[in-house]
Design an enzyme around this catalytic site. Structure first.
Site, PDB file in Angstrom:
ATOM      1  N   ASP A 167       5.601  -9.614   1.373  1.00  0.00           N
ATOM      2  CA  ASP A 167       6.953  -9.130   1.051  1.00  0.00           C
ATOM      3  C   ASP A 167       7.997 -10.064   1.632  1.00  0.00           C
ATOM      4  O   ASP A 167       9.169  -9.989   1.256  1.00  0.00           O
ATOM      5  CB  ASP A 167       7.154  -7.721   1.625  1.00  0.00           C
ATOM      6  CG  ASP A 167       6.550  -6.666   0.718  1.00  0.00           C
ATOM      7  OD1 ASP A 167       6.200  -7.005  -0.428  1.00  0.00           O
ATOM      8  OD2 ASP A 167       6.415  -5.515   1.156  1.00  0.00           O
ATOM      9  N   ASP A 173      -0.125  -2.028  -6.627  1.00  0.00           N
ATOM     10  CA  ASP A 173       0.258  -1.992  -5.214  1.00  0.00           C
ATOM     11  C   ASP A 173      -0.598  -0.997  -4.442  1.00  0.00           C
ATOM     12  O   ASP A 173      -1.255  -0.120  -5.019  1.00  0.00           O
ATOM     13  CB  ASP A 173       1.749  -1.608  -5.136  1.00  0.00           C
ATOM     14  CG  ASP A 173       2.451  -2.241  -3.946  1.00  0.00           C
ATOM     15  OD1 ASP A 173       1.765  -2.596  -2.973  1.00  0.00           O
ATOM     16  OD2 ASP A 173       3.691  -2.350  -3.992  1.00  0.00           O
TER      17      ASP A 173
HETATM   18  C1  GLA Z   1       5.524  -2.922  -1.701  1.00  0.00           C
HETATM   19  C2  GLA Z   1       5.441  -4.265  -2.403  1.00  0.00           C
HETATM   20  C3  GLA Z   1       6.817  -4.699  -2.829  1.00  0.00           C
HETATM   21  C4  GLA Z   1       7.425  -3.654  -3.744  1.00  0.00           C
HETATM   22  C5  GLA Z   1       7.450  -2.310  -3.049  1.00  0.00           C
HETATM   23  C6  GLA Z   1       7.880  -1.224  -3.988  1.00  0.00           C
HETATM   24  O1  GLA Z   1       6.162  -3.026  -0.484  1.00  0.00           O
HETATM   25  O2  GLA Z   1       4.848  -5.202  -1.571  1.00  0.00           O
HETATM   26  O3  GLA Z   1       6.749  -5.931  -3.485  1.00  0.00           O
HETATM   27  O4  GLA Z   1       6.671  -3.597  -4.920  1.00  0.00           O
HETATM   28  O5  GLA Z   1       6.167  -1.963  -2.533  1.00  0.00           O
HETATM   29  O6  GLA Z   1       7.877   0.019  -3.397  1.00  0.00           O
END
Ligand code: GLA
Length: 721
Positions: free
Chosen positions: A540, A470
């Site tokens: 997301d 990430d």
């Molecule tokens: C980001 C990712 C999510 C999740 C969060 C965790 O927003 O896109 O899928 O993994 O971080 O903090």
């Protein structure tokens, strides 16, 4: 050979499967002029005589003529590709032809991701240009894919003098054409609604998109196409560029006073400056140019084929990915070993193949305010340690994967307390936070080494088979304590090179691990990342109806095999919409497929649907992953329904997805014209239980079965006898 040099006419002709690209060397000064890019032409010459510079009116030539790689300061006042500054502060540059070479295959670009090809799949032209006063050499690279409508471009800049020179701007590609009333298409978005297809008329002046965030970004994907106004999915002329790069980028389309269009793409010159010492060399990342004279659909299928065969690497490139369940939307930070094992036990019963533990398993990470950088297991949460958790998951017949955000640090972390200078910050200035985190200065080797070592230690401590990498904030306060003042302009690019080195080291040390990139959803969805990871978390926002638009925009350029797509719970955590479980499954089947919900808490009825959805995944994923994608109808355009299909390469099978987003009274049931089938093949359509010839399905269409109610979806599987 797909590249020819006609010595008599001083013309280069590059032939792809469907297009020709022609440029020539002006005879007086040796400027490289652009002549033609478009549908394939026969013959070896230029369709028009080469223009010649009249020295008393050089400016007219420089400012009005189509140029191949324009520089600044010697008469071309349009958007330029390259700019330098000498020790005296001089900036003019006029690189002219010196020599060229043509060879089979495609060179690697040092430290950078790039498409690759075997010697018999691609040939390369290198044209050496030189600017005598500054002693700067500019090498233009063109690689031509014989069987695809693709030319890739890159640029190498060398300092042949003895004094240092500063490279202030270096774009990777330029395309000059007479305007045909062109329109411009970009993929523009935001968090939660990434890659909207935006189409607009090109107006006088500079039109464009860019990122100055240090990552390619949610806001503007490094993609731009110019199209003739009649362009649809199946007709029209398309010229597209996609940047194989994951940092600051710029794509500009300038409509000039003489009704010419100049399209350029490359590293954004914002805060860019690269010091080239004597013999120093800089390589600009690759731009992929795709041409289609069969509309956007043709462009899409070319990008998909190119990226699947010539960009994505590793064990998982061409195989089905394990169906995963990710605990993020199920638990957020609130989990421990028992909770994870509860999810895994239930998941294994319904056929899910991998448990992914998302954010929160490390250090003091009880919320998103702390602990990034502390890549060691929190044994209060992961009781019994990682090895115990992984072995219990493995005993259930499931694989195990985990989340990292390697480029970040929180001020409240052991890492920051030990190395406060490892985070980007400018002395005397309060650093800007997002999610209470800072960006690590990975231009520094010791920081990269720490990341690799701490990740490796975790990865070796259990049988980890998947990583979600990430990156949750943009770069600000960009300054490095390690670099002198005159090299601070190198940081953004060095940062991206650092990301590439990190992912290269991890994937080389752990070649069996499936890597999925992510950046607050789909904020770093670009071809550079695809060189390291075969899939990227799309957004997301995994809500099925919003995903139709997000996945449509993403699939315009990027293969379905790369799109991270999960079934999530309802009401949806992002937008609160409630949709049928079945529809959520069907929409996620267009991507890598998985679940992101608490499988122990959803209704029995929904849980019972999972084995069927997974069976569909196993039945259809080969077609989805490897087939030809056709966009049939767009909910974002018609506001009522969405439809797309994938046809197997041998055209014997196809999968049509239909989603009825809104039931409209008095609206006739759609009859959807299919595409990509063989006219005289008979296809059995499972839902209709009928044998229908390909020409009927493509010309009359597929009458989709109407169902009353919103958000209903259906798959139609076609198989020829
Ligand atoms: C980001 C990712 C999510 C999740 C969060 C965790 O927003 O896109 O899928 O993994 O971080 O903090």
């Amino acid at each position: 050979m797909s590249i020819i040099y006609n010595e008599k006419e001083r013309i280069f002709k590059l032939d792809t499967s469907g297009a020709s690209y022609i440029m020539g060397i002006e005879e007086k000064l040796g400027h490289l002029v652009h002549i033609y890019y478009g549908k394939k032409l026969r013959g070896m010459g230029s369709p028009v005589p080469l223009p010649v510079i009249n020295p008393v009116n050089k400016l007219w030539f420089m400012d009005g003529n189509p140029m191949e790689y324009p520089a600044k300061g010697c008469g071309d006042f349009r958007q330029h590709c390259i700019e330098i500054e000498t020790k005296e502060g001089y900036t003019a540059l006029e690189p002219v032809y010196v020599s060229h070479s043509i060879y089979e295959g495609k060179p690697k670009l040092k430290g950078l991701p790039a498409t690759f090809a075997k010697d018999d799949e691609c040939s390369t032209l290198e044209i050496v240009l030189y600017d005598k006063p500054s002693k700067v050499e500019v090498v233009l690279l063109y690689s031509v894919f014989d069987k695809l409508d693709v030319i890739t471009r890159s640029v190498r800049v060398n300092n042949k003098g003895t004094d240092a020179v500063y490279l202030k701007k270096v774009l990777s590609a330029c395309l000059d054409m007479a305007n045909q009333d062109y329109e411009m298409i970009t993929l523009s978005g935001a968090w939660g609604r990434e890659r909207d297809i935006v189409r607009r008329k090109i107006t006088r002046g500079r039109n464009g998109v860019y990122s100055e965030r240090g990552v390619s970004g949610h806001q503007e994907n490094p993609f731009m196409a110019i199209v003739t106004p009649e362009t649809t999915q199946s007709v029209g002329e398309v010229y597209a560029m996609n940047f194989v790069y994951s940092g600051n980028h710029e794509a500009v389309c300038e409509l000039t006073n003489s009704n010419m269009v100049r399209m350029v793409m490359g590293i954004n010159p914002y805060k860019f400056s690269w010091k080239l010492e004597k013999d120093g060399e800089f390589t600009a990342p690759e731009v992929v140019m795709v041409h289609s004279s069969e509309g956007l659909g043709g462009m899409t299928r070319t990008f998909h084929d190119l990226y699947r065969k010539h960009l994505i690497r590793g064990k998982y490139c061409n195989i089905k990915r394990p169906v995963l369940i990710n605990n993020w939307e199920a638990t957020y930070f609130n989990f421990d070993t028992e909770k994870l094992l509860d999810i895994a036990r239930q998941a294994s019963k319904v056929g899910i193949e991998m448990l992914v533990v998302d954010d929160g398993w490390f250090g003091n990470r009880y919320d998103d305010n702390r602990a990034l950088g502390d890549w060691f297991v929190n044994e209060d949460k992961i009781k019994g340690g990682l090895q115990y958790l992984v072995s219990e998951v493995n005993k259930l017949g499931m694989k195990f994967g985990m989340w990292f955000e390697p480029e970040m640090v929180c001020p409240d972390s052991e890492l920051f307390r030990a190395h406060p200078d490892w985070a980007f910050s400018i002395p005397g200035r309060n650093a800007a936070f997002q999610r209470n985190q800072m960006v690590l200065d990975i231009t520094r080797k010791e920081v990269r080494d720490y990341i690799v070592e701490s990740m490796s230690k975790v990865l070796k401590s259990g049988n980890v088979e998947y990583i979600k990498w990430d990156m949750n904030r943009a770069l600000t306060d960009v300054a490095s304590t390690e670099l002198p003042c005159d090299r601070q302009g190198e940081i953004y690019h060095r940062y991206v090179l650092g990301v590439y080195e990190l992912q290269d080291r991890i994937t080389t040390e752990f070649p069996h691990i499936l890597l999925e990139n992510c950046s607050s959803g789909g904020g770093r969805y670009d071809p550079g990342m695809l060189y390291y990871s075969p899939q990227i978390w799309c957004s997301d926002n995994a809500e099925a109806i919003d995903r139709l638009t997000i996945q449509e925009g993403t699939a315009l350029v990027y293969p379905l095999s790369t799109m991270g797509a999960h079934v999530t719970d309802c009401p949806n955590h992002c937008v609160g919409r409630i949709t049928p479980f079945e529809t959520r499954g069907i929409v996620a089947l267009a991507g890598t497929f998985g679940y992101e919900l608490d499988v122990t808490k959803i209704s029995e009825e929904e849980r019972n649907m999972i084995p069927h959805q997974i069976a569909m995944y196993h039945k259809y994923n080969d077609i989805v992953r490897e087939g030809d994608y056709y966009r049939l109808a767009s909910y974002s355009e018609n506001g009522v329904y969405d439809s797309y299909m994938v046809v197997s390469k041998d055209k014997s099978e196809a999968l049509v997805t239909y989603v009825s987003v809104r039931t409209v009274a008095g609206y006739p049931d759609p009859v959807i014209k299919l595409a990509g089938l063989v006219e005289d093949k008979i296809y059995h359509v499972d839902v209709l239980d009928r044998d229908v010839p390909g020409d009927v399905l493509m010309n009359y269409g597929l009458p989709v079965l109407h169902e009353h109610g919103d958000y209903k979806a259906r798959l139609y599987y076609l198989k020829s006898n």
